[in-house]
Motif scaffolding. Sequence first.
Motif, PDB file in Angstrom:
ATOM      1  N   ALA A 185       0.716  -1.258   0.297  1.00  0.00           N
ATOM      2  CA  ALA A 185       0.023  -0.288   0.266  1.00  0.00           C
ATOM      3  C   ALA A 185       1.272   0.996   0.125  1.00  0.00           C
ATOM      4  O   ALA A 185       0.422   2.546   0.111  1.00  0.00           O
ATOM      5  CB  ALA A 185      -0.950   0.020   1.379  1.00  0.00           C
ATOM      6  N   GLY A 186       2.102   1.155  -0.064  1.00  0.00           N
ATOM      7  CA  GLY A 186       2.993   2.316  -0.179  1.00  0.00           C
ATOM      8  C   GLY A 186       3.597   3.231   1.354  1.00  0.00           C
ATOM      9  O   GLY A 186       3.744   4.351   1.155  1.00  0.00           O
ATOM     10  N   PHE A 187       3.542   1.872   2.315  1.00  0.00           N
ATOM     11  CA  PHE A 187       3.636   2.406   3.607  1.00  0.00           C
ATOM     12  C   PHE A 187       4.509   1.326   4.439  1.00  0.00           C
ATOM     13  O   PHE A 187       5.129   0.095   3.643  1.00  0.00           O
ATOM     14  CB  PHE A 187       3.345   1.842   4.721  1.00  0.00           C
ATOM     15  N   ARG A 188       5.580   2.241   5.204  1.00  0.00           N
ATOM     16  CA  ARG A 188       6.735   1.529   5.775  1.00  0.00           C
ATOM     17  C   ARG A 188       6.898   1.596   7.319  1.00  0.00           C
ATOM     18  O   ARG A 188       6.304   2.390   7.830  1.00  0.00           O
ATOM     19  CB  ARG A 188       8.659   2.118   6.032  1.00  0.00           C
ATOM     20  N   ASN A 189       6.200   0.599   7.556  1.00  0.00           N
ATOM     21  CA  ASN A 189       6.044   0.444   9.292  1.00  0.00           C
ATOM     22  C   ASN A 189       7.235   0.861  10.425  1.00  0.00           C
ATOM     23  O   ASN A 189       8.029  -0.091  10.194  1.00  0.00           O
ATOM     24  CB  ASN A 189       5.917  -1.704   9.628  1.00  0.00           C
ATOM     25  N   LEU A 264      -5.132   3.972  -1.474  1.00  0.00           N
ATOM     26  CA  LEU A 264      -4.043   5.042  -0.581  1.00  0.00           C
ATOM     27  C   LEU A 264      -3.447   5.744  -1.102  1.00  0.00           C
ATOM     28  O   LEU A 264      -2.876   6.841  -0.536  1.00  0.00           O
ATOM     29  CB  LEU A 264      -4.138   4.050   0.551  1.00  0.00           C
ATOM     30  N   ARG A 265      -2.462   5.558  -2.180  1.00  0.00           N
ATOM     31  CA  ARG A 265      -1.529   5.404  -2.641  1.00  0.00           C
ATOM     32  C   ARG A 265      -1.933   7.618  -3.457  1.00  0.00           C
ATOM     33  O   ARG A 265      -0.582   8.510  -3.447  1.00  0.00           O
ATOM     34  CB  ARG A 265      -1.011   5.372  -3.257  1.00  0.00           C
ATOM     35  N   ALA A 266      -3.287   7.296  -3.609  1.00  0.00           N
ATOM     36  CA  ALA A 266      -3.456   8.180  -4.718  1.00  0.00           C
ATOM     37  C   ALA A 266      -2.903   9.756  -4.404  1.00  0.00           C
ATOM     38  O   ALA A 266      -3.787  10.431  -2.943  1.00  0.00           O
ATOM     39  CB  ALA A 266      -5.637   7.899  -6.100  1.00  0.00           C
TER      40      ALA A 266
END
Length: 266
Positions: A185-189, A264-266
């Motif tokens: 989804a384009g995220f780093r935890n 979500l990345r848009a």
Amino acid sequence: MELPFVQPPLTVTDQLNRRVAVPFPPQRIVSLVPSQTELLFDLGLGSRMVGVTKFCIHPPEARQQATVIGGTKNFDFEKIEALQPDLIIGNKEENYQAGIEQLAQKYPVWLSDISNLDEALDMIRRVGLITGRKSAADAMADEIASSFATQLVPAALTPAAYFIWRKPYMVAASSTFIDTMLPRAGFRNVFANLSRYPEITAEQLAAAAPAVILLSSEPYPFAEKHVAEFQTICPSATVRIVDGELFSWHGSRLRHSAEYFASLRA
């Protein structure tokens, strides 16, 4: 007089490498996991579902046409006994070991163990095989795999914290299915250094300094009224409510996850 042909049980290995002999095809199925209940219905097995949990909310008719046999961690053994299932499908993480062991003494119990997308796709294929829906399950797994393969994930991931609970605060950390979905989804935890679903403090959240705070719609029902609470802790972060089912349900709902992650990345 010619005796009717009785098909022998299908002996399979579940995702915990347990050998399970399943009457084939099973006619009386109990599902102990909401995401797998939805999968079974989507594979066209609704008429064979005799038992589900109180958390099996998809599809809506699941709890109406099948018997509710308790929760995912507190089974009603008398109700299950009355159903006489010939297959019970559960999950290592969502169900409890003592209850599963008790059920396995009487019934074929097949367990999934899922920590990433590949294992989720493997589960879908295996469930299709043991229920006589192999072609439909293979097609579904291929569809999900293709949907993720065509999504472009940015090289630079946005630091994020993913909350699953409030009072106490709990996040999804490493060794979880959610953690493997976040990069897609384009995220780093930002809590990848912790394990599983740890409790954290407001001070730990502030120190981690995520650019985005994701508040999951389940299991805790985060809503817009909670946004300000987290905004106070991390004033510079973007706080968003996200669909927890699309991050954590590892069955047929995954057909919609890749598109949702792209939004979500848009």
